[in-house]
Design a protein around this motif. Structure first.
Motif, short mmCIF file in Angstrom:
data_model
loop_
_atom_site.label_atom_id
_atom_site.label_comp_id
_atom_site.label_asym_id
_atom_site.label_seq_id
_atom_site.Cartn_x
_atom_site.Cartn_y
_atom_site.Cartn_z
N ARG A 10 0.85 -1.19 0.00
CA ARG A 10 0.00 0.00 0.00
C ARG A 10 0.88 1.23 0.00
O ARG A 10 1.62 1.49 0.94
CB ARG A 10 -0.91 0.00 1.22
CG ARG A 10 -1.95 -1.08 1.17
CD ARG A 10 -2.81 -1.12 2.38
NE ARG A 10 -3.17 0.21 2.86
CZ ARG A 10 -3.55 0.45 4.10
NH1 ARG A 10 -3.63 -0.51 4.97
NH2 ARG A 10 -3.87 1.67 4.47
N LYS A 11 0.80 2.02 -1.05
CA LYS A 11 1.60 3.23 -1.17
C LYS A 11 1.09 4.35 -0.27
O LYS A 11 1.82 5.28 0.03
CB LYS A 11 1.64 3.70 -2.62
CG LYS A 11 2.40 2.76 -3.51
CD LYS A 11 2.49 3.29 -4.91
CE LYS A 11 3.24 2.30 -5.78
NZ LYS A 11 3.33 2.74 -7.15
N PHE A 58 0.32 -0.23 11.59
CA PHE A 58 0.10 -1.56 12.16
C PHE A 58 -1.33 -1.81 12.64
O PHE A 58 -1.62 -2.90 13.11
CB PHE A 58 1.07 -1.79 13.32
CG PHE A 58 2.50 -1.81 12.88
CD1 PHE A 58 3.00 -2.84 12.11
CD2 PHE A 58 3.35 -0.76 13.20
CE1 PHE A 58 4.31 -2.85 11.69
CE2 PHE A 58 4.66 -0.75 12.78
CZ PHE A 58 5.15 -1.80 12.02
N GLY A 59 -2.21 -0.83 12.58
CA GLY A 59 -3.60 -1.06 12.93
C GLY A 59 -4.00 -0.43 14.25
O GLY A 59 -3.17 0.04 15.04
N GLN A 111 -8.26 3.64 12.35
CA GLN A 111 -9.51 3.52 11.60
C GLN A 111 -9.35 4.02 10.17
O GLN A 111 -9.89 3.43 9.24
CB GLN A 111 -10.63 4.29 12.31
CG GLN A 111 -11.13 3.64 13.56
CD GLN A 111 -11.83 2.31 13.29
OE1 GLN A 111 -12.38 2.08 12.22
NE2 GLN A 111 -11.80 1.45 14.27
N LEU A 112 -8.61 5.11 10.00
CA LEU A 112 -8.35 5.62 8.66
C LEU A 112 -7.59 4.59 7.83
O LEU A 112 -7.91 4.37 6.66
CB LEU A 112 -7.55 6.93 8.73
CG LEU A 112 -7.15 7.55 7.40
CD1 LEU A 112 -8.39 7.98 6.63
CD2 LEU A 112 -6.22 8.71 7.62
N SER A 113 -6.63 3.93 8.43
CA SER A 113 -5.87 2.89 7.73
C SER A 113 -6.78 1.74 7.30
O SER A 113 -6.67 1.25 6.17
CB SER A 113 -4.76 2.37 8.63
OG SER A 113 -4.09 1.29 8.02
N GLN A 114 -7.67 1.31 8.19
CA GLN A 114 -8.59 0.23 7.84
C GLN A 114 -9.54 0.65 6.72
O GLN A 114 -9.86 -0.14 5.83
CB GLN A 114 -9.38 -0.21 9.06
CG GLN A 114 -8.58 -1.01 10.05
CD GLN A 114 -9.40 -1.44 11.25
OE1 GLN A 114 -10.55 -1.06 11.41
NE2 GLN A 114 -8.78 -2.25 12.11
N TYR A 115 -10.00 1.89 6.76
CA TYR A 115 -10.91 2.38 5.73
C TYR A 115 -10.21 2.44 4.37
O TYR A 115 -10.78 2.03 3.36
CB TYR A 115 -11.45 3.76 6.13
CG TYR A 115 -12.42 4.32 5.13
CD1 TYR A 115 -13.67 3.76 4.96
CD2 TYR A 115 -12.08 5.43 4.36
CE1 TYR A 115 -14.57 4.28 4.04
CE2 TYR A 115 -12.96 5.94 3.44
CZ TYR A 115 -14.20 5.37 3.28
OH TYR A 115 -15.08 5.88 2.37
N MET A 117 -7.68 0.65 3.46
CA MET A 117 -7.44 -0.73 3.03
C MET A 117 -8.72 -1.34 2.44
O MET A 117 -8.66 -2.04 1.42
CB MET A 117 -6.93 -1.58 4.19
CG MET A 117 -6.56 -2.98 3.76
SD MET A 117 -5.74 -3.98 5.01
CE MET A 117 -6.94 -3.99 6.32
N SER A 118 -9.87 -1.07 3.05
CA SER A 118 -11.12 -1.62 2.51
C SER A 118 -11.43 -1.00 1.14
O SER A 118 -11.91 -1.69 0.24
CB SER A 118 -12.27 -1.41 3.48
OG SER A 118 -12.64 -0.06 3.54
#
Length: 143
Positions: A10-11, A58-59, A111-115, A117-118
């Motif tokens: 993921r860039k 890392f989440g 949460q931004l990272s998870q969003y 990624m989705s």
């Protein structure tokens, strides 16, 4: 994608980390130019940005665990300064805000990272469907 079990690189993590490092450099310059340098505020600003980078990379869970350690260490310092040494005569907002800011920003960046990624996964699924659907040259219909 390298293999079947590896996630794509993921860039956005690289760009996010670079933005945070630039922000940290700006903070260093601002604190270096100020005449009344409060080292504790400078240290907590750096810890906040490092925790944001860690949580984004890392989440949420890992970021909140790291924030837990930071909050415990900082809270212990505040209690030590107030009770034992008497350095901290009164609890001010600028001392207490870090106890809430570090976990809150860790949660938000995780949460931004998870969003992101989705959204990236949905984009990949869309591209896979787009390759399967073709347009007939003769009729112009999708098949």
């Amino acid at each position: 994608m390298e293999g079947k079990d590896k996630l794509p690189v993921r860039k956005d993590r690289l760009w996010f980390n670079l933005i945070m490092i630039i922000w940290l450099a700006i903070l260093v310059l601002v604190f270096a130019e100020s005449y009344s340098l409060n080292f504790l505020q400078f240290l907590m600003s750096g810890i906040l940005i490092l925790n944001i980078i860690f949580a984004y990379s890392f989440g949420v869970l890992h970021g909140l665990v790291l924030a837990l350690f930071f909050v415990f260490a900082y809270g212990s310092y505040i209690v030590y300064g107030a009770v034992v040494t008497g350095e901290i005569a009164e609890l001010r907002v600028d001392l207490i805000m870090w106890l809430f800011a570090v976990p809150l920003t860790a949660y938000l960046s995780g949460q931004l990272s998870q969003y992101v990624m989705s959204l990236s996964m949905q984009s990949g699924e869309y591209e896979a469907l787009r390759e399967k659907v073709t347009q007939d040259d003769l009729t112009g219909f999708l098949s």
